[in-house]
Design an enzyme around this catalytic site. Structure first.
Site, short mmCIF file in Angstrom:
data_model
loop_
_atom_site.label_atom_id
_atom_site.label_comp_id
_atom_site.label_asym_id
_atom_site.label_seq_id
_atom_site.Cartn_x
_atom_site.Cartn_y
_atom_site.Cartn_z
N GLY A 269 5.64 27.31 61.51
CA GLY A 269 6.12 26.40 60.49
C GLY A 269 6.03 25.14 61.16
N THR A 270 6.46 24.04 60.33
CA THR A 270 6.28 22.57 61.13
C THR A 270 7.00 22.32 62.06
OG1 THR A 270 6.03 22.13 58.83
CG2 THR A 270 6.15 20.24 60.09
N GLY A 272 9.01 24.70 63.60
CA GLY A 272 9.78 25.96 64.12
C GLY A 272 8.86 27.07 63.86
N ARG A 273 9.29 28.17 64.56
CA ARG A 273 8.46 29.42 64.38
C ARG A 273 9.44 30.54 64.00
NH1 ARG A 273 4.78 29.46 69.85
NH2 ARG A 273 3.20 28.20 68.93
N VAL A 274 8.75 31.50 63.19
CA VAL A 274 9.70 32.83 62.99
C VAL A 274 8.98 33.79 63.81
CG1 VAL A 274 10.11 34.40 61.16
CG2 VAL A 274 10.17 31.98 60.71
N LYS A 292 14.30 32.75 63.63
CA LYS A 292 13.80 31.57 63.12
C LYS A 292 14.44 30.76 64.20
CE LYS A 292 12.67 28.07 61.13
NZ LYS A 292 12.93 27.23 59.81
N ASP A 401 17.87 26.52 45.93
CA ASP A 401 16.37 26.64 46.25
C ASP A 401 16.00 27.95 46.17
OD1 ASP A 401 14.20 25.78 47.18
OD2 ASP A 401 14.66 25.47 49.34
#
Ligand code: NAG
Ligand code: NAG
Length: 543
Positions: A269-270, A272-274, A292, A401
């Site tokens: 992701g922008t 962080g990462r999973v 996450k 959301d």
């Protein structure tokens, strides 16, 4: 079950006294806005006392606030011990004397923790306070783990914006819990918008990162705060749950970093990462998890956003809901959130895109393309999401959301709703700032939520309509041709998403119904359930 033991210990009492960390201090240390009481009106909070607060390398002084609530100042003695790695720290000092009186007015004092910078270490410190209350006395131990670096510290990292510290006059007693972080929303979104603009991705090897991320491979003593278990029986109502104290929630949620093994990067992701990985519980049972993280040098704002979003569904339990297993905030630079996971689970949006045949969307993995989705499948999946949402609303929680990106699907096409911490920054194109520095899922928002930030169950119904549309279009971008700035006017003029090519009229009618201008005109979740169940029955009858 240590958790219950502490429950029973909580009512221990010392004379009338408050000892706490101000919200400015909690913000500095934990990135959450709430006060943290060690002693409130004489009641000792053992959750808080047993919580070893990590002190990042950039922070070298700790602040405490106290006040005697007896009508007289209370005599105290104070001292501090460096419990581990004495070579990494000079003797800490106080800016008040080591013997004196706790004043009647609130007073803040500080402890300086001077690292020697000759070695790098995590230094355990215990600050002991002895307060005499007439014939008896009480000793409290505050535990801190200070990160000392070898070389001179970098200048303190500037957080993009920090909310106003509360003055002692407006102490809020309500258990802030994760919701306390809501105060940050504006600051967080502003930072998110800015960070997105300068989004950059590193191209380092995943393996290397996975190791760098978890420096600590041995579990610390079981006595540390991280060994609390979550209670097996959950409180009756969501309101009750939210009213519990911040420190209690942290204690329940926190898990030991060393119990987590990262295996591979699942999504990038922008911020962080999973990762995929495993989590070993205290009995050594391993389970698959999704982890996450935020990027290594994330600001505290991003950290609190992660925690705030990740905590949204915490404590709720339903088969159509994916909720966090725990969080780790041991290391301020790389906190993470853990979700239970199964190897066959996929992010619904990525799954839908993979159903188009072509592999879109990055690290979708090497899974074979799934069989084509039928309308029946779509309706059943929508019903699953609907069931999850019905449960959420029954617990007085609005999701705000709902979207395919925030759902999980398993190999049997069963869908679960997740919070948006998991995917918010994995699909940056789904969120936009409209010049107000707030990063919002514009194209999923109901008109009133978009224009006036009004959220009600009917706004979740609107988003569920968009989710239905995503299911039938295999996750096309809604209003792909409409500029985010124009969406509001577009909707106000009565335009809506178009009927997908293969979408039966009955189903599209439901969607359109969800997008009624007035929230009152939209269907209730119960009406949707009845309709979709009927429609599903009809479909199975004709096949
Ligand atoms: C100790 O330091 C804190 C933080 O700098 C300050 O607010 C406080 O007034 C100081 N207290 C005394 C007694 O000097
Ligand atoms: C705390 O202080 C009192 C009075 O100074 C003293 O009698 C007592 O032993 C102390 N307690 C501890 C645990 O140090």
């Amino acid at each position: 079950m240590r958790w219950f033991v502490f429950m029973f210990l909580v009512p221990a009492c010392v004379a009338h006294l408050n000892v706490y960390l101000s919200s400015a201090e909690v913000w500095r240390l934990l990135g959450l806005t709430a006060e943290l009481f060690y002693v409130r009106d004489g009641q000792i909070n053992y959750y808080a006392l047993n919580f070893v607060v990590p002190v990042p390398a950039t922070i070298s002084e700790l602040h405490f606030t106290w006040q005697s609530l007896a009508r007289r100042p209370l005599p105290y003695t104070l001292h501090v011990d460096v419990v581990s790695h004495p070579e990494a720290m000079h003797q800490p000092t106080f800016n008040i004397s080591s013997e004196g009186f706790v004043p009647i007015e609130p007073q803040t004092w500080k402890v300086d923790l001077p690292c020697t910078h000759t070695v790098a270490a995590e230094v355990d410190i215990t600050i002991s306070l002895n307060v005499s209350t007439g014939p008896s006395s009480t000793t409290l131990h505050f535990r801190r783990r200070k990160i000392c670096l070898k070389d001179a510290p970098r200048p303190a990292v500037r957080v993009d914006s920090v909310p106003h510290a509360q003055t002692s006059a407006d102490i809020f007693y309500a258990g802030a819990g994760c919701a306390g972080a809501a105060l940050l929303a504006a600051a967080v979104a502003a930072a998110a918008c800015r960070a997105r603009a300068r989004k950059l991705r590193r191209a380092r090897s995943d393996e290397q990162d996975a190791h760098a991320f978890l420096p600590d491979s041995s579990c610390k003593s079981a006595a540390s705060y991280t060994s609390y278990r979550r209670p097996t029986s959950l409180p009756a109502s969501a309101a009750e749950e939210r009213a519990r104290d911040l420190q209690q929630r942290i204690a329940e949620l926190t898990i030991q970093r060393c119990r987590v093994r990262l295996r591979s990067v699942a999504m990038e992701g922008t911020f962080g990462r999973v990762y995929r990985g495993t989590y070993a519980d205290e009995d050594g049972r391993e389970q698959e998890v999704l982890v996450k993280t935020v990027a290594e040098h994330a600001s505290q704002v991003q950290v609190s956003l992660l925690l705030q979003e990740g905590c949204m569904l915490y404590g709720l339990r339903h088969e159509r809901l994916l909720t966090v297993l725990g969080v780790s905030i041991e290391d301020q630079t790389a906190p993470f959130i853990l979700y239970p996971w199964a190897a066959s689970w996929r992010n619904l949006k990525q799954f839908l895109m993979s159903c188009r045949g072509a592999s879109v969307g990055g690290a979708a993995g090497a899974a074979p393309p799934p069989p084509p989705l039928t309308t029946q499948h779509v309706v059943r999946m929508a019903l699953h999401a609907l069931d999850g949402l019905v449960y959420l609303h029954s617990q007085q929680v609005l999701h705000k959301d709902i979207a395919a990106r925030n759902c999980i699907v398993d190999e049997n096409l069963r869908v679960m709703i997740a919070d948006n911490a998991l995917s918010r920054d994995l699909f940056p194109a789904d969120y936009h700032c409209l010049g107000d520095n707030e990063n919002r899922p514009i194209k999923w928002l109901a008109l009133e939520a978009l224009q006036r930030r009004q959220f009600s169950p009917a706004a979740d119904v609107w988003a569920l309509g968009v989710l239905l549309w995503e299911l039938t279009t295999l996750a096309h971008q809604p209003y792909a041709e409409v500029d985010p700035f124009e969406v509001s006017a577009y909707l106000r003029d009565g335009y809506r998403l178009q009927q997908p090519a293969n979408c039966p009229d009955e189903l599209f009618a439901v969607m359109a119904y969800c997008w009624a201008m007035s929230p009152d005109d939209r269907p209730t979740l119960t009406q949707l359930q009845i309709f979709l169940r009927d429609f599903h029955t009809q479909l199975t009858r004709f096949v």
